[in-house]
Design a protein around this motif. Structure first.
Motif, PDB file in Angstrom:
ATOM      1  N   GLN A 373      75.983  33.447 -32.466  1.00  0.00           N
ATOM      2  CA  GLN A 373      76.022  32.303 -31.551  1.00  0.00           C
ATOM      3  C   GLN A 373      74.891  32.384 -30.525  1.00  0.00           C
ATOM      4  O   GLN A 373      74.256  31.371 -30.216  1.00  0.00           O
ATOM      5  N   GLY A 374      74.639  33.586 -30.015  1.00  0.00           N
ATOM      6  CA  GLY A 374      73.581  33.764 -29.022  1.00  0.00           C
ATOM      7  C   GLY A 374      72.209  33.413 -29.574  1.00  0.00           C
ATOM      8  O   GLY A 374      71.413  32.736 -28.909  1.00  0.00           O
ATOM      9  N   LEU A 377      71.943  29.627 -30.013  1.00  0.00           N
ATOM     10  CA  LEU A 377      71.741  28.966 -28.722  1.00  0.00           C
ATOM     11  C   LEU A 377      70.307  29.163 -28.230  1.00  0.00           C
ATOM     12  O   LEU A 377      69.701  28.238 -27.670  1.00  0.00           O
ATOM     13  N   ARG A 378      69.767  30.347 -28.471  1.00  0.00           N
ATOM     14  CA  ARG A 378      68.376  30.622 -28.067  1.00  0.00           C
ATOM     15  C   ARG A 378      67.418  29.703 -28.814  1.00  0.00           C
ATOM     16  O   ARG A 378      66.493  29.134 -28.227  1.00  0.00           O
ATOM     17  N   ASP A 382      69.123  26.588 -25.343  1.00  0.00           N
ATOM     18  CA  ASP A 382      70.154  26.826 -24.321  1.00  0.00           C
ATOM     19  C   ASP A 382      70.075  28.292 -23.882  1.00  0.00           C
ATOM     20  O   ASP A 382      70.796  29.145 -24.381  1.00  0.00           O
ATOM     21  N   ASP A 384      70.775  29.751 -20.972  1.00  0.00           N
ATOM     22  CA  ASP A 384      71.918  30.287 -20.236  1.00  0.00           C
ATOM     23  C   ASP A 384      73.035  30.682 -21.201  1.00  0.00           C
ATOM     24  O   ASP A 384      73.632  31.763 -21.074  1.00  0.00           O
ATOM     25  N   GLY A 385      73.324  29.805 -22.153  1.00  0.00           N
ATOM     26  CA  GLY A 385      74.347  30.122 -23.145  1.00  0.00           C
ATOM     27  C   GLY A 385      73.969  31.331 -23.987  1.00  0.00           C
ATOM     28  O   GLY A 385      74.813  32.187 -24.278  1.00  0.00           O
ATOM     29  N   ALA A 388      74.471  34.549 -22.004  1.00  0.00           N
ATOM     30  CA  ALA A 388      75.888  34.916 -21.891  1.00  0.00           C
ATOM     31  C   ALA A 388      76.392  35.548 -23.185  1.00  0.00           C
ATOM     32  O   ALA A 388      77.050  36.600 -23.166  1.00  0.00           O
ATOM     33  N   LYS A 389      76.073  34.922 -24.337  1.00  0.00           N
ATOM     34  CA  LYS A 389      76.568  35.440 -25.619  1.00  0.00           C
ATOM     35  C   LYS A 389      75.926  36.779 -25.968  1.00  0.00           C
ATOM     36  O   LYS A 389      76.605  37.721 -26.405  1.00  0.00           O
TER      37      LYS A 389
END
Length: 449
Positions: A373-374, A377-378, A382, A384-385, A388-389
């Protein structure tokens, strides 16, 4: 060379790790099932098909090596040369008597060796002939991996053997057939042979390669530097030659009123098996695990049981290992069994305690998901997301002692505090490092028992 004989029989064992205690009205039972195969000649087909192997050899096997020959394999020219050398090294690792073929893959599939829509049988002469044929491999054309897999399936299914295995190498995206065509090919090949998939360089799609390995119950990895292909191919073939029993299924029987919520392999990699269930009689289902050598794997089984009162207990599931006999509905039982229990108690300490094995592998599954997921998102912007992941992934890798994954994460993020998952995304990340982390994200560490 290992010695095998008809006296060798499969030695499988099953151990169940769980906290069987539930609070009053509690319904969810979690267990880690450790399956271990030992004993050298674990040949599951020995009882029903003793003709499939002979003394001095392992179980009979057929292997198809699929080599990407698309135009991109010429950039740089060393890539094609490394692929030829790696395939030659794999051929040298074939055991005498193993059936094999080499397939060149572009926007269509063609046999490089032996030709004639057949398999060769490995010996000194055929290995040499195959390596001579490799010299004619050249790059040109597109990429349609589904056609490679279908040719491999046709060739492998022509042999009356115990083990059928593929090795697939690609350096690019599957651009000359649709995603639906590739999925249809994977669906057609699933359960017919296992396949290890490798991406070389950094121009291929991680999710395509890992989907191939997942569907065909093999391994997936990146070989960022083509110079590493020979060592990787040799190791893959050695592992394939060590497989001694094929088509093993984890069979789960559950009593009336009980349902299976999920089944997943959690070591050595995380692999979702829930949707691959095939019915195996009243209240029983089989989950495919592929081919086995001398090895051990862990599975997480989650069962939902009917609510009950304090003091009651029940068998939540019975786990066994079988080799289903295709088309007959029968199965060869491998003689190993484990029981998953549920006991209702008003002892809060007992019912709220999380079994260490269950806790560990729940964390490992979350680790794999957080990485994927991280990275997604990268890629989507995203940050910030993604932070976090990937921070959560660093925290989980640190807590579980997954040092290999922690090292890969450290190439994508700057770790400020691993214990709290405090990280910063690196401004510049090598593409090979990001792809390696994504490809290997499902690799887990075993829990210390």
């Amino acid at each position: 060379m290992a010695n095998f004989s008809k006296s060798n029989v499969p030695q499988f064992s099953v151990e169940v790790y769980q906290n069987e205690y539930l609070p009053e009205e509690g319904r969810e039972v979690n267990a880690i099932v450790t399956v271990t195969a030992t004993g050298g000649g674990t040949i599951g087909t020995a009882v029903s098909a003793p003709h499939l192997y002979s003394p001095g050899q392992g179980p009979s096997a057929a292997v198809a090596i699929m080599v990407d020959c698309s135009g991109s394999m010429d950039y740089p020219p060393t890539k094609m040369r490394n692929a030829r050398d790696a395939t030659a090294a794999a051929i040298d690792t074939l055991r005498d008597g193993v059936h094999f073929a080499v397939i060149g893959g572009t926007h269509f599939a063609k046999q490089v060796y032996p030709g004639g829509d057949r398999l060769a049988v490995a010996d000194a002469a055929t290995r040499d002939q195959a390596k001579q044929a490799l010299r004619k491999l050249s790059a040109g054309g597109g990429t349609a991996i589904g056609t490679w897999l279908r040719l491999a399936d046709r060739l492998l299914s022509s042999a009356d053997v115990a083990i059928r295995h593929g090795i697939l190498l690609t350096d690019g995206r599957n651009e000359h057939e649709s995603a639906e065509d590739l999925k249809a090919s994977l669906d057609a090949c699933a359960g017919r042979f296992t396949c290890d998939a490798r991406g070389v360089g950094t121009d291929w799609e991680v999710k395509e390669v890992t989907a191939i390995a997942s569907a065909l119950l093999g391994s997936a990895d990146i070989v960022a530097d083509p110079a590493g292909l020979s060592a990787d191919f040799t190791q893959m073939m050695e592992t394939a030659m060590g497989k001694e029993v094929a088509d093993v299924a984890l069979r789960l029987w559950t009593p009336v009123g009980t349902t299976i919520k999920f089944v997943k392999q959690v070591a050595p990699t995380v692999e979702e098996l829930t949707g691959r269930r095939t019915e195996a009689g009243p209240r029983a289902g089989d989950y495919p695990t592929g081919s086995w050598g001398d090895e051990s794997r862990d599975y997480h089984v989650c069962v939902e049981v009917p609510p009950a009162n304090v003091g009651q207990e029940m068998l939540a599931a019975r786990v066994s290992l079988v080799i289903p006999q295709a088309g007959s509905g029968a199965a060869q039982n491998l003689g190993a069994q484990g029981l998953v229990r549920a006991v209702w108690t008003d002892d809060m300490a007992a019912s709220t305690s999380i079994n260490p094995q269950v806790a560990h592998y729940t964390g490992q599954a979350e680790l794999a998901q957080a990485i994927q997921q991280g990275l997604d998102l990268r890629k989507s912007g995203d940050m910030d997301g993604a932070t976090a992941k990937l921070g959560r992934a660093v925290q989980l890798a640190s807590a579980s002692g997954n040092a290999d994954t922690a090292k890969l994460l450290a190439k994508v993020v700057d770790v400020v505090d691993a214990a709290t998952g405090t990280v910063r995304l690196k401004a510049k990340v090598e593409e090979a490092d990001e792809m390696t982390l994504e490809t290997r994200s499902t690799k887990t560490v075993r829990v210390k028992k």
